[in-house]
Design a protein around this motif. Structure first.
Motif, PDB file in Angstrom:
ATOM      1  N   THR A   1      72.437 -46.807 -34.849  1.00 18.27           N
ATOM      2  CA  THR A   1      73.539 -47.492 -35.518  1.00 18.27           C
ATOM      3  C   THR A   1      74.586 -47.931 -34.505  1.00 18.27           C
ATOM      4  OG1 THR A   1      73.187 -46.170 -37.521  1.00 18.27           O
ATOM      5  CG2 THR A   1      75.281 -47.308 -37.323  1.00 18.27           C
ATOM      6  N   SER A   2      74.922 -47.051 -33.588  1.00 17.37           N
ATOM      7  CA  SER A   2      75.898 -47.384 -32.562  1.00 17.37           C
ATOM      8  C   SER A   2      75.408 -48.531 -31.684  1.00 17.37           C
ATOM      9  CB  SER A   2      76.189 -46.150 -31.704  1.00 17.37           C
ATOM     10  OG  SER A   2      77.085 -46.452 -30.661  1.00 17.37           O
ATOM     11  N   LEU A   3      74.130 -48.514 -31.349  1.00 15.66           N
ATOM     12  CA  LEU A   3      73.566 -49.531 -30.471  1.00 15.66           C
ATOM     13  C   LEU A   3      73.596 -50.916 -31.106  1.00 15.66           C
ATOM     14  CD1 LEU A   3      72.036 -50.182 -27.823  1.00 15.66           C
ATOM     15  CD2 LEU A   3      69.910 -49.725 -29.073  1.00 15.66           C
ATOM     16  N   ILE A   4      73.242 -51.006 -32.397  1.00 14.47           N
ATOM     17  CA  ILE A   4      73.103 -52.329 -33.014  1.00 14.47           C
ATOM     18  C   ILE A   4      74.383 -52.816 -33.679  1.00 14.47           C
ATOM     19  CG2 ILE A   4      70.638 -51.959 -33.377  1.00 14.47           C
ATOM     20  CD1 ILE A   4      71.180 -51.511 -36.318  1.00 14.47           C
ATOM     21  N   SER A   5      75.347 -51.922 -33.920  1.00 16.92           N
ATOM     22  CA  SER A   5      76.529 -52.362 -34.663  1.00 16.92           C
ATOM     23  C   SER A   5      77.853 -51.995 -34.016  1.00 16.92           C
ATOM     24  CB  SER A   5      76.509 -51.769 -36.081  1.00 16.92           C
ATOM     25  OG  SER A   5      76.720 -50.363 -36.043  1.00 16.92           O
ATOM     26  N   ALA A   6      77.827 -51.190 -32.950  1.00 16.47           N
ATOM     27  CA  ALA A   6      79.062 -50.720 -32.301  1.00 16.47           C
ATOM     28  C   ALA A   6      79.933 -49.907 -33.252  1.00 16.47           C
ATOM     29  CB  ALA A   6      79.863 -51.884 -31.715  1.00 16.47           C
ATOM     30  N   VAL A   7      79.283 -49.196 -34.159  1.00 19.14           N
ATOM     31  CA  VAL A   7      79.953 -48.224 -35.030  1.00 19.14           C
ATOM     32  C   VAL A   7      79.328 -46.862 -34.732  1.00 19.14           C
ATOM     33  CG1 VAL A   7      80.415 -47.485 -37.388  1.00 19.14           C
ATOM     34  CG2 VAL A   7      80.427 -49.924 -36.823  1.00 19.14           C
ATOM     35  N   ASP A   8      80.112 -45.954 -34.178  1.00 19.15           N
ATOM     36  CA  ASP A   8      79.603 -44.661 -33.725  1.00 19.15           C
ATOM     37  C   ASP A   8      80.266 -43.552 -34.540  1.00 19.15           C
ATOM     38  OD1 ASP A   8      78.544 -42.527 -32.369  1.00 19.15           O
ATOM     39  OD2 ASP A   8      79.130 -43.216 -30.375  1.00 19.15           O
ATOM     40  N   ILE A   9      79.521 -43.011 -35.506  1.00 20.73           N
ATOM     41  CA  ILE A   9      80.026 -41.964 -36.387  1.00 20.73           C
ATOM     42  C   ILE A   9      79.162 -40.720 -36.189  1.00 20.73           C
ATOM     43  CG2 ILE A   9      80.668 -41.332 -38.738  1.00 20.73           C
ATOM     44  CD1 ILE A   9      80.538 -44.284 -39.496  1.00 20.73           C
ATOM     45  N   HIS A  10      79.771 -39.634 -35.787  1.00 22.70           N
ATOM     46  CA  HIS A  10      79.000 -38.405 -35.605  1.00 22.70           C
ATOM     47  C   HIS A  10      78.414 -37.977 -36.945  1.00 22.70           C
ATOM     48  CE1 HIS A  10      77.940 -34.248 -34.765  1.00 22.70           C
ATOM     49  NE2 HIS A  10      78.021 -34.549 -33.465  1.00 22.70           N
ATOM     50  N   PRO A  11      77.155 -37.520 -36.961  1.00 22.65           N
ATOM     51  CA  PRO A  11      76.521 -37.151 -38.231  1.00 22.65           C
ATOM     52  C   PRO A  11      77.228 -36.046 -39.006  1.00 22.65           C
ATOM     53  CG  PRO A  11      74.874 -37.365 -36.511  1.00 22.65           C
ATOM     54  CD  PRO A  11      76.215 -37.447 -35.835  1.00 22.65           C
ATOM     55  N   ASN A  12      78.029 -35.232 -38.324  1.00 24.98           N
ATOM     56  CA  ASN A  12      78.705 -34.146 -39.033  1.00 24.98           C
ATOM     57  C   ASN A  12      80.028 -34.565 -39.655  1.00 24.98           C
ATOM     58  OD1 ASN A  12      78.675 -31.321 -39.788  1.00 24.98           O
ATOM     59  ND2 ASN A  12      80.376 -31.036 -38.368  1.00 24.98           N
ATOM     60  N   ALA A  13      80.530 -35.761 -39.343  1.00 26.34           N
ATOM     61  CA  ALA A  13      81.790 -36.229 -39.932  1.00 26.34           C
ATOM     62  C   ALA A  13      81.643 -36.345 -41.443  1.00 26.34           C
ATOM     63  CB  ALA A  13      82.180 -37.574 -39.331  1.00 26.34           C
ATOM     64  N   LYS A  14      82.700 -35.975 -42.158  1.00 22.83           N
ATOM     65  CA  LYS A  14      82.670 -35.967 -43.619  1.00 22.83           C
ATOM     66  C   LYS A  14      83.462 -37.161 -44.145  1.00 22.83           C
ATOM     67  CE  LYS A  14      82.311 -30.919 -43.763  1.00 22.83           C
ATOM     68  NZ  LYS A  14      82.144 -30.802 -42.291  1.00 22.83           N
ATOM     69  N   ILE A  15      82.790 -38.019 -44.904  1.00 20.63           N
ATOM     70  CA  ILE A  15      83.396 -39.266 -45.365  1.00 20.63           C
ATOM     71  C   ILE A  15      83.229 -39.394 -46.875  1.00 20.63           C
ATOM     72  CG2 ILE A  15      83.378 -41.778 -45.154  1.00 20.63           C
ATOM     73  CD1 ILE A  15      82.397 -41.497 -42.322  1.00 20.63           C
TER      74      ILE A  15
ATOM     75  N   TRP B   1      71.575 -34.101 -41.204  1.00 21.88           N
ATOM     76  CA  TRP B   1      72.226 -33.093 -40.354  1.00 21.88           C
ATOM     77  C   TRP B   1      72.398 -31.788 -41.128  1.00 21.88           C
ATOM     78  CZ3 TRP B   1      73.989 -33.285 -35.250  1.00 21.88           C
ATOM     79  CH2 TRP B   1      74.883 -32.279 -34.869  1.00 21.88           C
ATOM     80  N   GLN B   2      72.868 -31.894 -42.357  1.00 15.14           N
ATOM     81  CA  GLN B   2      73.068 -30.704 -43.180  1.00 15.14           C
ATOM     82  C   GLN B   2      71.742 -30.026 -43.519  1.00 15.14           C
ATOM     83  OE1 GLN B   2      75.388 -32.537 -46.379  1.00 15.14           O
ATOM     84  NE2 GLN B   2      77.194 -31.428 -45.644  1.00 15.14           N
ATOM     85  N   MET B   3      70.667 -30.796 -43.543  1.00 15.21           N
ATOM     86  CA  MET B   3      69.341 -30.246 -43.828  1.00 15.21           C
ATOM     87  C   MET B   3      68.714 -29.600 -42.600  1.00 15.21           C
ATOM     88  SD  MET B   3      68.027 -33.493 -46.099  1.00 15.21           S
ATOM     89  CE  MET B   3      66.294 -33.016 -46.131  1.00 15.21           C
TER      90      MET B   3
END
Length: 278
Positions: free
Chosen positions: A144-158, A129-131
């Motif tokens: 990722t959301s489809l196969i694991s039910a974890v939905d993290i927006h690409p811009n979120a900073k972790i 995303w940053q690129m």
């Protein structure tokens, strides 16, 4: 001088996490020969932790729309731009091993735990995303959301040293910030409060523990080393070293320990609630 240079180069090559992963992979292959091919292709066939991680994630994320080989290539670009991804992924393995009693080996998150895998897929998507490769990043998020039910927006900073336990029904919004050494249980939402735009998601500070099913909504701050009790709905900022619980969440006492994310203590003692009510 040459001896010191040689020692420095040796230290640079040390990778205890990767060494342990390879040792555990070899043990699996010996004890469960039917999994030998899986373990070899996932771990033992690779020259580095980053390579093995990219391959494992790509095998999980690949589809008829986008093959695993294309995803591996995209991840290689992300890692070349941000080598810190590999260091953070190692820290996440150590955090999971330290905090999750169901994790008995370093290799478990890499091979089996969708919380860890989803987090590393996000790290790759975030760099893409940053690129400026936003569509590639969105694809990784979507798969990722489809196969694991974890939905993290690409811009979120972790940050690093993160544990996502069970890795199911997790939502983390676009402008969310999660600092180092945070633990999230299943069913956590770090979201907005409506249709507002701009900076609209929570800021989770270092050492925070967020219990199962908790919802933290809006551009609010969960202070350093605080606890959010299971199934709480948090709509206001939380001071450091504090426990909140309820719908809407209210302060019920202190955090109870120096670093809740590592202690993993979800219990709220009766005296905490009584002190708050008194």
């Amino acid at each position: 001088m040459s001896r010191n240079i040689g020692s420095a180069k040796t230290l640079e090559k040390l990778d205890p996490v990767w060494d342990r992963l390879r040792s555990e992979a070899s043990e699996i292959a010996r004890n469960e020969p039917a999994l030998g091919g899986f373990v070899y292709s996932s771990v033992l066939a690779h020259a580095s932790f980053e390579e093995a991680m990219s391959h494992r994630l790509a095998q999980r994320l690949g589809s008829a729309d986008l093959g695993a080989d294309v995803i591996v290539s995209g991840f290689a670009d992300a890692l070349a731009q941000e080598p810190e991804i590999g260091h953070s992924a190692r820290a996440d393995i150590i955090a999971t091993f330290d905090r999750d009693p169901a994790c008995n080996r370093y290799i478990d998150p890499l091979l089996y735990f969708k919380g860890w895998q989803s987090l590393q897929a996000h790290r790759m998507a975030h760099r893409l995303w940053q690129m400026g490769r936003k569509d590639f990043a969105y694809y990784i998020q979507s798969r990722t959301s489809l196969i694991s039910a974890v939905d993290i927006h690409p811009n979120a900073k972790i940050g690093k040293g993160i544990m996502i336990d069970h890795g199911h029904d997790i939502v983390i919004g676009e402008t969310c910030v999660i600092e180092d050494n945070v633990s999230l249980m299943q069913g956590v939402t770090l979201g907005g409060t409506g249709k507002e735009v701009g900076d609209r998601h929570p800021k989770i500070r270092q050492g925070v523990l967020i219990g199962a099913g908790a919802k933290v909504l809006g551009n609010i701050e969960i202070g350093r080393c605080s606890r959010v009790a299971a199934c709480s709905v948090v709509l206001q900022s939380v001071a450091p070293n504090t426990t909140v619980a309820g719908v809407p969440a209210k302060v019920v006492g202190k955090a109870g320990c120096a670093e809740p994310s590592r202690a993993m203590d979800h219990l709220i003692m009766d005296y905490q609630i009584e002190a708050e009510e008194g």
